[in-house]
Motif scaffolding. Sequence first.
Motif, PDB file in Angstrom:
ATOM      1  N   GLN A   1       0.808  -1.219   0.000  1.00  0.00           N
ATOM      2  CA  GLN A   1       0.000   0.000   0.000  1.00  0.00           C
ATOM      3  C   GLN A   1       0.841   1.268   0.000  1.00  0.00           C
ATOM      4  OE1 GLN A   1      -2.486  -0.709   3.475  1.00  0.00           O
ATOM      5  NE2 GLN A   1      -4.233  -1.275   2.175  1.00  0.00           N
ATOM      6  N   CYS A   2       2.014   1.222   0.634  1.00  0.00           N
ATOM      7  CA  CYS A   2       2.838   2.430   0.763  1.00  0.00           C
ATOM      8  C   CYS A   2       3.913   2.544  -0.314  1.00  0.00           C
ATOM      9  CB  CYS A   2       3.495   2.467   2.141  1.00  0.00           C
ATOM     10  SG  CYS A   2       2.339   2.543   3.517  1.00  0.00           S
ATOM     11  N   CYS A   3       4.531   1.441  -0.676  1.00  0.00           N
ATOM     12  CA  CYS A   3       5.624   1.458  -1.665  1.00  0.00           C
ATOM     13  C   CYS A   3       5.039   1.233  -3.059  1.00  0.00           C
ATOM     14  CB  CYS A   3       6.669   0.403  -1.324  1.00  0.00           C
ATOM     15  SG  CYS A   3       7.352   0.563   0.351  1.00  0.00           S
ATOM     16  N   LEU A   4       4.445   2.269  -3.602  1.00  0.00           N
ATOM     17  CA  LEU A   4       3.727   2.136  -4.866  1.00  0.00           C
ATOM     18  C   LEU A   4       4.659   1.943  -6.058  1.00  0.00           C
ATOM     19  CD1 LEU A   4       1.004   4.904  -4.343  1.00  0.00           C
ATOM     20  CD2 LEU A   4       0.863   2.447  -3.855  1.00  0.00           C
ATOM     21  N   MET A   5       5.951   2.245  -5.899  1.00  0.00           N
ATOM     22  CA  MET A   5       6.906   2.095  -7.002  1.00  0.00           C
ATOM     23  C   MET A   5       7.618   0.745  -6.975  1.00  0.00           C
ATOM     24  SD  MET A   5       8.573   5.921  -6.782  1.00  0.00           S
ATOM     25  CE  MET A   5       9.673   5.639  -8.168  1.00  0.00           C
ATOM     26  N   LEU A   6       7.293  -0.106  -6.009  1.00  0.00           N
ATOM     27  CA  LEU A   6       7.984  -1.385  -5.864  1.00  0.00           C
ATOM     28  C   LEU A   6       7.739  -2.278  -7.074  1.00  0.00           C
ATOM     29  CD1 LEU A   6       9.714  -3.029  -3.848  1.00  0.00           C
ATOM     30  CD2 LEU A   6       7.582  -4.077  -3.052  1.00  0.00           C
ATOM     31  N   GLU A   7       8.842  -2.713  -7.720  1.00  0.00           N
ATOM     32  CA  GLU A   7       8.759  -3.553  -8.912  1.00  0.00           C
ATOM     33  C   GLU A   7       9.338  -4.943  -8.698  1.00  0.00           C
ATOM     34  OE1 GLU A   7      10.582  -1.597 -12.189  1.00  0.00           O
ATOM     35  OE2 GLU A   7       9.101   0.032 -12.265  1.00  0.00           O
ATOM     36  N   GLU A   8      10.234  -5.099  -7.734  1.00  0.00           N
ATOM     37  CA  GLU A   8      10.865  -6.405  -7.508  1.00  0.00           C
ATOM     38  C   GLU A   8      10.904  -6.709  -6.021  1.00  0.00           C
ATOM     39  OE1 GLU A   8      15.279  -8.383  -8.034  1.00  0.00           O
ATOM     40  OE2 GLU A   8      14.439  -7.282  -9.741  1.00  0.00           O
ATOM     41  N   LEU A   9      10.374  -7.862  -5.652  1.00  0.00           N
ATOM     42  CA  LEU A   9      10.355  -8.302  -4.259  1.00  0.00           C
ATOM     43  C   LEU A   9      10.998  -9.682  -4.170  1.00  0.00           C
ATOM     44  CD1 LEU A   9       9.472  -8.044  -1.290  1.00  0.00           C
ATOM     45  CD2 LEU A   9       7.256  -9.010  -1.953  1.00  0.00           C
ATOM     46  N   THR A  10      12.030  -9.793  -3.323  1.00  0.00           N
ATOM     47  CA  THR A  10      12.726 -11.059  -3.102  1.00  0.00           C
ATOM     48  C   THR A  10      12.548 -11.455  -1.641  1.00  0.00           C
ATOM     49  OG1 THR A  10      14.381 -10.540  -4.793  1.00  0.00           O
ATOM     50  CG2 THR A  10      14.930 -12.260  -3.210  1.00  0.00           C
ATOM     51  N   ILE A  11      12.079 -12.674  -1.410  1.00  0.00           N
ATOM     52  CA  ILE A  11      11.876 -13.189  -0.062  1.00  0.00           C
ATOM     53  C   ILE A  11      12.727 -14.444   0.089  1.00  0.00           C
ATOM     54  CG2 ILE A  11      10.212 -14.111   1.579  1.00  0.00           C
ATOM     55  CD1 ILE A  11       8.103 -12.399   0.294  1.00  0.00           C
ATOM     56  N   CYS A  12      13.686 -14.402   1.021  1.00  0.00           N
ATOM     57  CA  CYS A  12      14.648 -15.491   1.193  1.00  0.00           C
ATOM     58  C   CYS A  12      14.539 -16.057   2.603  1.00  0.00           C
ATOM     59  CB  CYS A  12      16.059 -14.967   0.925  1.00  0.00           C
ATOM     60  SG  CYS A  12      17.363 -16.200   1.084  1.00  0.00           S
ATOM     61  N   ASP A  13      14.374 -17.377   2.687  1.00  0.00           N
ATOM     62  CA  ASP A  13      14.349 -18.079   3.965  1.00  0.00           C
ATOM     63  C   ASP A  13      13.437 -17.376   4.970  1.00  0.00           C
ATOM     64  OD1 ASP A  13      14.962 -19.996   5.864  1.00  0.00           O
ATOM     65  OD2 ASP A  13      16.787 -18.982   6.528  1.00  0.00           O
ATOM     66  N   HIS A  14      12.208 -17.132   4.559  1.00  0.00           N
ATOM     67  CA  HIS A  14      11.308 -16.328   5.379  1.00  0.00           C
ATOM     68  C   HIS A  14      10.778 -17.107   6.585  1.00  0.00           C
ATOM     69  CE1 HIS A  14       7.378 -18.176   4.573  1.00  0.00           C
ATOM     70  NE2 HIS A  14       7.808 -18.411   3.343  1.00  0.00           N
ATOM     71  N   LYS A  15      10.361 -16.346   7.589  1.00  0.00           N
ATOM     72  CA  LYS A  15       9.722 -16.884   8.794  1.00  0.00           C
ATOM     73  C   LYS A  15       8.295 -16.348   8.906  1.00  0.00           C
ATOM     74  CE  LYS A  15      14.048 -18.030   9.595  1.00  0.00           C
ATOM     75  NZ  LYS A  15      14.571 -19.359   9.296  1.00  0.00           N
ATOM     76  N   MET A  16       7.659 -16.088   7.781  1.00  0.00           N
ATOM     77  CA  MET A  16       6.349 -15.448   7.755  1.00  0.00           C
ATOM     78  C   MET A  16       5.271 -16.345   8.369  1.00  0.00           C
ATOM     79  SD  MET A  16       6.750 -12.462   6.174  1.00  0.00           S
ATOM     80  CE  MET A  16       7.913 -11.649   5.066  1.00  0.00           C
ATOM     81  N   ASP A  17       4.295 -15.698   8.976  1.00  0.00           N
ATOM     82  CA  ASP A  17       3.144 -16.416   9.504  1.00  0.00           C
ATOM     83  C   ASP A  17       2.218 -16.852   8.377  1.00  0.00           C
ATOM     84  OD1 ASP A  17       4.085 -15.991  12.049  1.00  0.00           O
ATOM     85  OD2 ASP A  17       2.876 -14.190  12.378  1.00  0.00           O
TER      86      ASP A  17
END
Length: 459
Positions: free
Chosen positions: A266-282
């Motif tokens: 919602q806030c980073c409207l210019m975000l084009e690439e997201l990398t998630i490595c070894d995440h601990k997400m719920d």
Amino acid sequence: MVRHLAKKHQAIEACGLHYAPLQSLSSDPKSQTLIPNFANIDRTLLLSDELLLDILSRLPLSQRNPNSLVCKRWLNLQGRLVRSLKILDWDFLESGRLFTRFPNLTHLDLLNGCLFSPRDSGILLTHKLIWMQMSSGFCSNCKFLQENLLPAEAVDKGMQALANGYPNLRRLVVINASEFGLLTVAEECLTLQELELHKCKDNVLRGIAACENLQILKLVANVEGLYTSLVTDIGLTILAQGCKRLVKLELNGCEGSFDGIKAIGQCCLMLEELTICDHKMDDGWLAGLSYCENLKTLKLLSCKRIDPSPGQDEYLGFCPALERLHLQECQFRSKKSVRALFRVCESVREIVIQDCWGLDDDMFRFASLCRRVKLLSLEGCSLLRTEGLEAVSLSFKDLESLIVVSCKNIKESGISPALATLFSTLKELRWRPDAKSLLVSSLVRAGMGKRGGRFFKRT
């Protein structure tokens, strides 16, 4: 002296200058010059620093280090040309020699400089993130790196010196910095665009949030066996509200959930690439990706799980602008999570899967949810069979490129006429499921890549 002059002559000639020392016109002592060693005078002293600096800047990078050995003047001038540097000795920064030797740096890597490393050790610890010398008393169960870090106060002091010495800093890599140190850099280095932060916590991200022009950010919170730190939804929300110009974001070893990913979208409207490595997400974090409306590339690296409980399809949503999905060294343990991932990424045009554990035919069939795929790349998918590849490939009506490498259960003997027909219409085919594959040469003779041409036929 002779060797020194020869090296200087070679460097001068490399700059496009001609070195021609004056020689005596006669052997008669009366006709010789009255200036001692006149033949050995450095003719480059006639050039101003600005002119010689311009000449040195036009040389290939491979010649710059040898040229810095010519003399002290050339050493100092060469230091003014250096823009990127990796600090290995923290004393070099604290003493101030860094700023004198390299006054125009814009890219700095402090990671290895923040480590206590024995100089006389013959043991080298290497990791994909760091490398360092270590003592023989290493224990794999200990947080070795965490015990050999500079204290945050020392790192902050160095960061303050950097902020004062390099106001035009554009890229910085640092570990174990506090909120104060990062805030100092954010206030003084207004052009900072890329930051790589190791061993970061939620409160530290308040300093990052002050970097209003930051475009590329890599957060490494937890690395198993080396160090631990914690980044949760609180830190991700602080980050999202401060760094609104982010274009690339990598979260390595971070915790969080749907709320944190949603805040970033919602806030980073210019975000084009997201990398998630070894995440601990719920559980349920995948649904937050649908808020990243301009996201074009999603990468999942070394994730031990995707999302065991992603929720219902109507709550998942999808990323409308997503073009590329890269999965590398991930573990596919749940059909539900794999299906949810491809549902969220249904608009992708490129799917790259490399060395992912557990990807069998049943799970791979969920990739058929992505109807617009033009490039499919599979490498190291040992459980995938020819039947699964065919079912998914034929569902991609716009498929143009297919790459299959080191997938041992994909057999050429199982290729059907329909799959062979698809191969003949592709613009690009890299087919090496095993070392014995002969299909590519057969397809070349069959006119592969020429739409409307002859099809490959099984024999």
